[in-house]
Write a protein that holds these residues in place. Structure first.
Motif, PDB file in Angstrom:
ATOM      1  N   GLN A   1       0.826  -1.195   0.000  1.00 31.85           N
ATOM      2  CA  GLN A   1       0.000   0.000   0.000  1.00 31.85           C
ATOM      3  C   GLN A   1       0.867   1.255   0.000  1.00 31.85           C
ATOM      4  OE1 GLN A   1      -2.576   1.834  -0.872  1.00 31.85           O
ATOM      5  NE2 GLN A   1      -3.887   0.261   0.108  1.00 31.85           N
ATOM      6  N   LYS A   2       0.335   2.309  -0.594  1.00 34.90           N
ATOM      7  CA  LYS A   2       1.019   3.596  -0.524  1.00 34.90           C
ATOM      8  C   LYS A   2       0.943   4.125   0.906  1.00 34.90           C
ATOM      9  CE  LYS A   2      -0.074   4.714  -5.322  1.00 34.90           C
ATOM     10  NZ  LYS A   2      -0.784   5.614  -6.259  1.00 34.90           N
ATOM     11  N   LEU A   3       1.974   4.851   1.309  1.00 29.21           N
ATOM     12  CA  LEU A   3       1.964   5.459   2.636  1.00 29.21           C
ATOM     13  C   LEU A   3       0.837   6.493   2.695  1.00 29.21           C
ATOM     14  CD1 LEU A   3       3.936   4.994   5.039  1.00 29.21           C
ATOM     15  CD2 LEU A   3       5.009   7.161   4.412  1.00 29.21           C
ATOM     16  N   PRO A   4       0.014   6.479   3.743  1.00 28.20           N
ATOM     17  CA  PRO A   4      -1.080   7.462   3.809  1.00 28.20           C
ATOM     18  C   PRO A   4      -0.547   8.874   4.017  1.00 28.20           C
ATOM     19  CG  PRO A   4      -0.949   6.227   5.863  1.00 28.20           C
ATOM     20  CD  PRO A   4       0.038   5.591   4.920  1.00 28.20           C
ATOM     21  N   THR A   5      -1.138   9.810   3.306  1.00 27.55           N
ATOM     22  CA  THR A   5      -0.722  11.211   3.430  1.00 27.55           C
ATOM     23  C   THR A   5      -1.849  12.111   3.921  1.00 27.55           C
ATOM     24  OG1 THR A   5      -1.264  11.613   1.099  1.00 27.55           O
ATOM     25  CG2 THR A   5       1.011  10.981   1.595  1.00 27.55           C
ATOM     26  N   VAL A   6      -3.098  11.628   3.817  1.00 25.50           N
ATOM     27  CA  VAL A   6      -4.266  12.386   4.279  1.00 25.50           C
ATOM     28  C   VAL A   6      -5.210  11.400   4.963  1.00 25.50           C
ATOM     29  CG1 VAL A   6      -4.099  14.169   2.509  1.00 25.50           C
ATOM     30  CG2 VAL A   6      -5.451  12.103   2.063  1.00 25.50           C
ATOM     31  N   ASN A   7      -6.376  11.891   5.378  1.00 29.03           N
ATOM     32  CA  ASN A   7      -7.396  11.032   5.992  1.00 29.03           C
ATOM     33  C   ASN A   7      -8.765  11.605   5.637  1.00 29.03           C
ATOM     34  OD1 ASN A   7      -8.364   8.880   7.465  1.00 29.03           O
ATOM     35  ND2 ASN A   7      -7.730   9.670   9.466  1.00 29.03           N
ATOM     36  N   GLY A   8      -9.812  10.931   6.043  1.00 27.79           N
ATOM     37  CA  GLY A   8     -11.158  11.462   5.850  1.00 27.79           C
ATOM     38  C   GLY A   8     -11.700  11.326   4.447  1.00 27.79           C
ATOM     39  N   GLY A   9     -11.272  10.296   3.713  1.00 30.44           N
ATOM     40  CA  GLY A   9     -11.779  10.098   2.366  1.00 30.44           C
ATOM     41  C   GLY A   9     -13.261   9.806   2.339  1.00 30.44           C
ATOM     42  N   PHE A  10     -13.722   8.941   3.238  1.00 26.83           N
ATOM     43  CA  PHE A  10     -15.139   8.592   3.268  1.00 26.83           C
ATOM     44  C   PHE A  10     -16.009   9.816   3.564  1.00 26.83           C
ATOM     45  CE2 PHE A  10     -13.800   4.077   4.195  1.00 26.83           C
ATOM     46  CZ  PHE A  10     -14.402   3.520   3.072  1.00 26.83           C
ATOM     47  N   THR A  11     -15.572  10.649   4.501  1.00 22.17           N
ATOM     48  CA  THR A  11     -16.379  11.792   4.902  1.00 22.17           C
ATOM     49  C   THR A  11     -16.320  12.917   3.872  1.00 22.17           C
ATOM     50  OG1 THR A  11     -14.517  12.592   6.247  1.00 22.17           O
ATOM     51  CG2 THR A  11     -16.207  11.279   7.361  1.00 22.17           C
ATOM     52  N   ALA A  12     -15.159  13.158   3.302  1.00 18.59           N
ATOM     53  CA  ALA A  12     -15.031  14.234   2.319  1.00 18.59           C
ATOM     54  C   ALA A  12     -15.774  13.914   1.022  1.00 18.59           C
ATOM     55  CB  ALA A  12     -13.557  14.500   2.020  1.00 18.59           C
ATOM     56  N   LEU A  13     -15.704  12.653   0.609  1.00 16.23           N
ATOM     57  CA  LEU A  13     -16.333  12.237  -0.641  1.00 16.23           C
ATOM     58  C   LEU A  13     -17.791  11.830  -0.453  1.00 16.23           C
ATOM     59  CD1 LEU A  13     -13.345  10.088  -1.967  1.00 16.23           C
ATOM     60  CD2 LEU A  13     -13.921  12.425  -2.614  1.00 16.23           C
ATOM     61  N   LYS A  14     -18.203  11.696   0.818  1.00 15.02           N
ATOM     62  CA  LYS A  14     -19.592  11.385   1.163  1.00 15.02           C
ATOM     63  C   LYS A  14     -20.100  10.128   0.471  1.00 15.02           C
ATOM     64  CE  LYS A  14     -20.975  16.103   2.334  1.00 15.02           C
ATOM     65  NZ  LYS A  14     -19.628  16.665   2.369  1.00 15.02           N
ATOM     66  N   PHE A  15     -19.378   9.021   0.708  1.00 17.77           N
ATOM     67  CA  PHE A  15     -19.819   7.736   0.183  1.00 17.77           C
ATOM     68  C   PHE A  15     -19.377   6.640   1.147  1.00 17.77           C
ATOM     69  CE2 PHE A  15     -15.497   6.956  -0.825  1.00 17.77           C
ATOM     70  CZ  PHE A  15     -15.347   5.652  -1.315  1.00 17.77           C
ATOM     71  N   GLY A  16     -19.890   5.428   0.906  1.00 14.24           N
ATOM     72  CA  GLY A  16     -19.519   4.307   1.753  1.00 14.24           C
ATOM     73  C   GLY A  16     -20.009   4.477   3.182  1.00 14.24           C
ATOM     74  N   LYS A  17     -19.394   3.757   4.096  1.00 12.70           N
ATOM     75  CA  LYS A  17     -19.739   3.845   5.509  1.00 12.70           C
ATOM     76  C   LYS A  17     -18.469   3.915   6.348  1.00 12.70           C
ATOM     77  CE  LYS A  17     -24.225   1.493   5.503  1.00 12.70           C
ATOM     78  NZ  LYS A  17     -25.040   0.425   6.133  1.00 12.70           N
ATOM     79  N   THR A  18     -18.531   4.693   7.394  1.00 14.63           N
ATOM     80  CA  THR A  18     -17.404   4.787   8.327  1.00 14.63           C
ATOM     81  C   THR A  18     -17.965   5.102   9.702  1.00 14.63           C
ATOM     82  OG1 THR A  18     -15.238   5.803   8.702  1.00 14.63           O
ATOM     83  CG2 THR A  18     -16.970   7.249   7.871  1.00 14.63           C
ATOM     84  N   ASP A  19     -17.111   5.424  10.633  1.00 20.49           N
ATOM     85  CA  ASP A  19     -17.526   5.749  11.994  1.00 20.49           C
ATOM     86  C   ASP A  19     -16.677   6.902  12.485  1.00 20.49           C
ATOM     87  OD1 ASP A  19     -17.450   5.545  15.068  1.00 20.49           O
ATOM     88  OD2 ASP A  19     -18.985   4.071  14.561  1.00 20.49           O
ATOM     89  N   GLU A  20     -17.268   7.802  13.224  1.00 25.23           N
ATOM     90  CA  GLU A  20     -16.567   8.976  13.715  1.00 25.23           C
ATOM     91  C   GLU A  20     -15.352   8.604  14.542  1.00 25.23           C
ATOM     92  OE1 GLU A  20     -15.308  11.969  16.475  1.00 25.23           O
ATOM     93  OE2 GLU A  20     -16.466  10.185  17.078  1.00 25.23           O
ATOM     94  N   CYS A  21     -15.398   7.423  15.183  1.00 23.13           N
ATOM     95  CA  CYS A  21     -14.269   6.985  16.014  1.00 23.13           C
ATOM     96  C   CYS A  21     -12.994   6.765  15.196  1.00 23.13           C
ATOM     97  CB  CYS A  21     -14.615   5.684  16.732  1.00 23.13           C
ATOM     98  SG  CYS A  21     -15.876   5.844  17.998  1.00 23.13           S
ATOM     99  N   VAL A  22     -13.160   6.456  13.915  1.00 22.36           N
ATOM    100  CA  VAL A  22     -11.992   6.267  13.048  1.00 22.36           C
ATOM    101  C   VAL A  22     -11.124   7.514  13.073  1.00 22.36           C
ATOM    102  CG1 VAL A  22     -11.229   5.977  10.657  1.00 22.36           C
ATOM    103  CG2 VAL A  22     -13.124   4.585  11.545  1.00 22.36           C
TER     104      VAL A  22
END
Length: 352
Positions: free
Chosen positions: A240-261
Motif C-alpha cells: 500500500q502507498k503510505l497514507p498522506t491524508v485522511n477522511g476520504g469517506f467523509t469528504a467524498l460522502k460515500f460508503g460507511k465509516t464511523d466517527e471513532c476512526v
C-alpha cells in the motif's frame, strides 16, 4: 548504519518520527513482525505447508533474513509506466539480468517483476533469490490511456518458473474492481494450492477520489479498507502507498465509516495513519509493506528512510522500493536499499 546515521539522515524529522508515542491503536494489539512470524501467525492458519515454505524462503533471505521484515525490489514499471519512462534514466535496467543483480547485491529478500523479466533469467537466478511474479498489469499504450489491470499469464507459469510468490494489483474503487477481485481471488486460491505466497498491491483508482485539490487515493481510511479487502481474499502480504491524508469517506460522502476512526483510531501523525492501515490488515497478521514511490533525485535517500521508519514504528512488515533504487547507478541503488534495511535492523527503532 548505526542509529546516529539514521538520525542524521532524518534531520529535522528525527524527533518527530523516532520519539512519537502512538495513542490511537495501542501497540499491544499489533501482531508485529518477528523471527517467529511463521510459527506465530501462519502455522495456525489454513495455509498449507508448501505455502509456509515459500513465505519462509522470502523471510529467510537477504540482509533482513529471519527478522520478520522484508525489503523487496519491485520492477514492473516497464509495463505499468512504460519502459522508456522507467529505464531511460538508467538504460542498464532494460536488461532483466541487471534487475536481479541489483536485488541480490542490494541484500533484498525477493525481487518482484513481470513474467517476461523473471522468465528470461529464471534458470540462472530463481534458486538464488526468491521470485515474485506479478501476474497482472495496467499498460499505457492504449490510446487514449485506460486504467485497468489485465492478466498477463497464469499461476502455473509462475510455479513452473520456480517462483516463491505471485503478486497482483486490484484497483479498488474503479469500475473494473469487481472483475479484478474475482480474477485475483481465484488466482490467489490456486497459488496457495500450489504452495506459493500471495502479495496484493491494494491500490485505489477513481477520478472522483480527488476533491477540492485533495487527492484521497492515499487517505488512511480508504487505503485501510483496501487493505482489509486484500486480506479478505487471502493475500499473505499487502502492498500500500503510505497514507498522506485522511477522511476520504467523509469528504467524498460515500460508503460507511464511523466517527471513532477519526477521533480515536487515527491522528494527523504519519505513524498513526499508517497504524490504521496495519489495523485493517488484521492487526498486522497480514503483513503491510509500503511502497517507496517515485524517484525525486537528491531527496530519495531521506524519503526512503522516513518511509521505512514510519512503516516499522506503525507495525508494518517492510518496504517495497523500486524507482528510487533502479533509476540511479547500481552502487547508489544498493546503498539506498541497504539504508532502508538498516532501519529494520536497528533494534532501537521500535513500535510506537
Amino acid at each position: 548504519m548505526n542509529t546516529n546515521k539514521i538520525t542524521e539522515i532524518l534531520g529535522d524529522q528525527s524527533e518527530f518520527l523516532l520519539n512519537h508515542s502512538c495513542r490511537t491503536i495501542d501497540k499491544s494489539l499489533i501482531h508485529a513482525p518477528s523471527p517467529t512470524t511463521i510459527d506465530d501467525i501462519w502455522v495456525p492458519s489454513d495455509r498449507n505447508t508448501r505455502t509456509l515454505n515459500s513465505l519462509q524462503s522470502i523471510l529467510g533471505h537477504g540482509r533482513l533474513a529471519n527478522t520478520g521484515y522484508v525489503s523487496i525490489l519491485p520492477v514492473d514499471q516497464g509495463i505499468e509506466h512504460s519502459a522508456g519512462a522507467s529505464f531511460a534514466p538508467n538504460p542498464l535496467y532494460f536488461d532483466p539480468e541487471n534487475i536481479i543483480r541489483l536485488a541480490i547485491e542490494g541484500g533484498c529478500n525477493a525481487v518482484a517483476s513481470t513474467y517476461g523479466v523473471l522468465g528470461s533469467v529464471a534458470r540462472k537466478y530463481a534458486h538464488k533469490i526468491p521470485f515474485i511474479v506479478k501476474i497482472n498489469h495496467n499498460e499505457l499504450l492504449t490510446y487514449p490511456n485506460q486504467y485497468d489491470q489485465t492478466l498477463y499469464g497464469t499461476v502455473e507459469e509462475a510455479w513452473n518458473m520456480g517462483a516463491a510468490a505471485v503478486g497482483a494489483t486490484i484497483y479498488f474503487g474503479s469500475p473494473e474492481s469487481r472483475r479484478q477481485i474475482l480474477e485475483i481471488s481465484e488466482a490467489f486460491a490456486h497459488a496457495h494450492e500450489l504452495g506459493m505466497t500471495t502479495i496484493l498491491w491494494c491500490y485505489l483508482r477513481n477520478e472522483h477520489f480527488k476533491k477540492d485539490g485533495t487527492d484521497y487515493h492515499s487517505a488512511a481510511d480508504l487505503t485501510g479498507q483496501a487493505n482489509h479487502l486484500g486480506a479478505t481474499i487471502q493475500a499473505d502480504i499487502v502492498k500500500q502507498k503510505l497514507p498522506t491524508v485522511n477522511g476520504g469517506f467523509t469528504a467524498l460522502k460515500f460508503g460507511k465509516t464511523d466517527e471513532c476512526v477519526y477521533s480515536r483510531l487515527t491522528s494527523s501523525h504519519p505513524i498513526d495513519l499508517c497504524r490504521y492501515q496495519v489495523a485493517n490488515s488484521y492487526m498486522g497478521r497480514v503483513g503491510l509493506i509500503n511502497s517507496g514511490g517515485e524517484s525525486k533525485g537528491a531527496s530519495d535517500l531521506k524519503e526512503a528512510v522516513i518511509t521505512a521508519v514510519i512503516n516499522k514504528r506503525a507495525g508494518g512488515m517492510g518496504l517495497i522500493s523500486g524507482r528510487k533504487a533502479f533509476q540511479k547507478p547500481m552502487k547508489e541503488g544498493v546503498e539506498l536499499l541497504n539504508a532502508i534495511q538498516d532501519v529494520y535492523l536497528d533494534k532501537t527503532i521500535t513500535l510506537a
